[in-house]
Scaffold this active site. Sequence first.
Site, short mmCIF file in Angstrom:
data_model
loop_
_atom_site.label_atom_id
_atom_site.label_comp_id
_atom_site.label_asym_id
_atom_site.label_seq_id
_atom_site.Cartn_x
_atom_site.Cartn_y
_atom_site.Cartn_z
N SER A 120 41.88 -4.91 -7.64
CA SER A 120 40.74 -4.54 -6.81
C SER A 120 39.85 -3.55 -7.55
CB SER A 120 41.25 -3.91 -5.51
OG SER A 120 40.18 -3.59 -4.68
N GLY A 121 38.54 -3.85 -7.62
CA GLY A 121 37.59 -2.99 -8.30
C GLY A 121 37.34 -3.35 -9.74
N THR A 125 34.52 -10.20 -7.88
CA THR A 125 33.46 -10.73 -7.02
C THR A 125 32.14 -10.80 -7.78
OG1 THR A 125 34.57 -9.84 -5.08
CG2 THR A 125 32.25 -10.42 -4.84
N ASN A 170 38.18 0.27 -4.27
CA ASN A 170 36.98 -0.57 -4.43
C ASN A 170 36.17 -0.51 -3.14
OD1 ASN A 170 35.08 -2.45 -5.05
ND2 ASN A 170 36.47 -4.18 -5.20
N SER A 173 35.89 -4.52 -1.68
CA SER A 173 37.11 -5.25 -2.03
C SER A 173 37.25 -6.51 -1.18
CB SER A 173 38.33 -4.35 -1.81
OG SER A 173 39.53 -5.05 -2.06
N GLY A 394 43.93 -9.54 -7.13
CA GLY A 394 44.76 -9.26 -8.30
C GLY A 394 46.05 -8.57 -7.90
N GLU A 396 48.53 -5.92 -6.97
CA GLU A 396 48.27 -4.65 -6.29
C GLU A 396 49.52 -3.78 -6.27
OE1 GLU A 396 44.59 -5.71 -3.29
OE2 GLU A 396 46.53 -5.18 -2.43
#
Length: 1037
Positions: A120-121, A125, A170, A173, A394, A396
């Site tokens: 995340s981050g 995206t 994020n 997210s 992804g 985590e």
Amino acid sequence: SDLVTGQIGSDGNMEASLTARDRVGIQDFVLLDAYTSESAFLDNLRKRFHENLIYTYIGTLLVSVNPYKELDIYSKKQMDTYMGVNFFELPPHIYALADNVFRTMLSEFNNHFILISGESGAGKTEASKKILQFYAVSCPSTRLLNNVRDRLLLSNPVLEAFGNAKTLKNDNSSRFGKYMDIQFDHQGGAVGGHILSYLLEKSRVVHQNHGERNFHIFYQLVEGGEEDLLRWLGLERNCQHYSYLVQGDCAKVSSINDKSDWRTVRKALSVIDFSESDTEHLFGIIASVLHLGNIKFEADVRGYATLNNNQEMHWLLGIPAHVLQQGLTHRKIEAKTEEVFSPFSVDHAVYARDALAKAIYGRTFNWLVNKINESLANKDSSRKTVIGLLDIYGFEVFSVNSFEQFCINYCNEKLQQLFIQLTLKSEQEEYEMEGIEWEPVPYFNNKIICDLVEEKYRGIISLLDEECLRPGEATDLTFLEKMEEKIGGHPHFVSHKLADQKTRKTLERGDFRLLHYAGEVTYCVVGFLDKNNDLLYRNGKEVMRQSKNAIIKHCFPSTEPDSKKRPETVVTQFKSSLVGLTEILMSKEPWYVRCIKPNEAKQPGRFDDVLVRHQVKYLGLMEHLRVRRAGFAYRRKYEIFLQRYKPLCPDTWPNWKGTAAEGVQRLIKHLGYKSDEYKMGRTKIFIRHPRTLFATEDAFQVCKHKLATRIQAKYKGYRVKGDFLKQREAATKIETCWRGLMARKEREKRAWAVTCLFICSRFIKGFMTRNQPACIDNTEYLAYVRQSYLTRLRENLPKTVLEKDSWLTPPPIMQEVSQLLKKIYIRHMVRKYIRGITPLRKAQLMLKEQTSSMFKGKKENYPFSVCRPFMDTRISAEDINIKVLQMIRHEQIKYSVPVVKYDRNGFRPRLRQLIFTLEAAYLVEEAKIKQRIDYSSLKGVSVSNLSDNFLILHVTCDDIKQKGDLVLQCDYLFEALTKLNVIANKQNCIKVVQGSVRFDIQPGREGFVDFKSGQESMVYRAKNGHLMVVSTDFRQC
């Protein structure tokens, strides 16, 4: 390679090239010499990151490091640069990957997918957006295709609003996995799409950790919604008023503009063909979830949950309040033929409320995805090729990891397994196709971890489902105990109970730890059973079916079977969806984008080695690199390799006549490649070590500069020689043209001189015989004289009749003609002038003609009056006293003028009005008529010949009582006398006299007015008793 190194080692150009390579790193990790070293890998990544080179290849895999700042590498110009270019021809870029996938799909007419992964981050995206934007620009454009393109692009902000949220790592997210298929026709036009979603984090609707937010759409609606919409939904513009929005204590985030995002979502919904009704119902559901979260329960005396005066009930999807109240406080239990409603405790009621909120939002999200798919659906049944985009969560690892992290990390294990299998498969296929022996590659096979999670009957998923479904009091701790019992001896599983003394200190009693391929992750077992069950009581569904909201009716259909059999658990559904996703991906050609987060603080320019090393490990980048480097680091088609490096060998430069494979063989023999450093495939050359390629490349750079110098010298010589030849040819042409021009001019001058001489002789002869009768000698001269005179006359004709004496003097031969022309032209001008006179102007001229006949040549100041036009009257009817008008109303006033009347005795001046009617002249003082003079009694009028304005009216005076002659001074003398002449017909009575004028004061008494010229005008009584009038002499002026 030693030979090549020796050839170029002493050259400064090579060192400069290597220095540049050291500064910016290597753009393809496959060419990294120490490819097994994680430190070398990180060092190369760091060098490029600090130079804002965020993209690096591992073969065709793209590694992307989030820069946390805007870079000017995504413009339309950049897109054009990467369109249709060989993959390795330009620096690494996500546009290069997207373009290569697109062109491979068109040429091979098969399906592909791009797997975008990372934590995340890390920028997954954004990477997905950039690929979509590239296809939007690069694909063929028509009105229909543009419509599909816009819907594909605008589906992103809608799904982000409903499926993304701020987390600790994020601000945007993705809390769901997304797989999007983009469908292309045979020409490469985007004609449709389809989206699959995976494991929406529904628990976020009812609970957020500190520092996190609910899904974006809730805040966008509250902050950006129009006032009328909020009033209709019963909402206030304050997030703090809603329980589901304040648990994370960060409703407002500086990096998120909810108002702007709201406008984007509204526009996107209209483009994706959401009707106004769909939009209203959709926002009604979002508002209802917020109201549902504000419902509070109280315990009655028996401890059961009750609802008292809860205003939020009014806004919940048009469901009757009593039905909703019973659904939230009671559970429906069926016992054989009976139905019993069992009341909830407050805790159970809160659980039922939250379960209902999650079910409403989860089903609405699925409806939203299906609605977008309907908008993107391709109506053409002909075969289409597909590019899939998989943007999925992804790996985590949080401080507290729960059920969601377990599912996400299980998904990453499956994708890593697929990733290694597909990479090995593609490498092995390429080696076999090229006829090169495949060498087995050692790598970590994570099948043991996948089996630990998903194995039938013994895996964690089976144990979790079994614990959820078994009768009795099943809890999270009993689930943990069952895992300890069944899989306690597994090398990748450990719990607090099973751990050794050292490890136990890092585990709580409710924790278990899995050793994933990416590292150890500790999971807290609390909430596993509830989140896996995700139960919605049956009467909760029945309550929803009574809603008036069309979307809710669709999401909770009456046809849905109310089976007494428990539905599939969340983890089982997720496992099945992963199996389906794997089948989809296995049927397509894979491409990969691995996104890396450089630091936790989201700061630009900061590279955290520990954090990046961890991501490199769990993204499997080293394994992928080892697979790609198995055997040979570099491979290229013969044609491409020969085209680039042929200058290094005299036999292949500048043109090789044989086959490309033979040319490459000759080239590498010249370069001194050893037999163990390369292999010749069917269509490609395989080079084992990067240093061999680098040495060849450096030699090429040196050679390129030498070649460039030689080519420049040759070209400059060619250009200079060409310019010289052109200039010489041009000079010759100019000289030839100039000589010809000068010769023609000389000939023309001589011919002109001869002609002039002939004409002059004829002219002189004609001049000499001009007065003789017309003959052959003077005919042309006389004709010239006539033409010349007529031409000059045409240019000098008089402009007016008054200029008639300015007629051009004619030569003797034209005397008679000139007189005739003058007479005709003057008559023409007179006629033209007369035709242009208006009736008013004609009357004016007639008056002026009479004035001229009376005074021209007789009175000095007459010439100065000619240019002054006469008026009909000098005193308007409004300026004449009304009494006077009444007294003379029977007579028609024809003219009136102001005058100064001098008394007969004493000659005192008095202002009066002189009025001419048809019958008489009247001298008027204000309202009195001082004297009436019949025209029959008017004997005459005397004026002097000087420039004064005096007139004396002589009247018949038979009676002593009658008044005598009038002595008047009038500024409009000529006008007044002309009017008197016309009205009374007294032309013969007006006399112009010299010296003195005698006038009758009364019968028997007479007076005199003397006139003379002087320096200034004066009127006074002389010593002799006469009235002396001195006027200026106009002739002296």
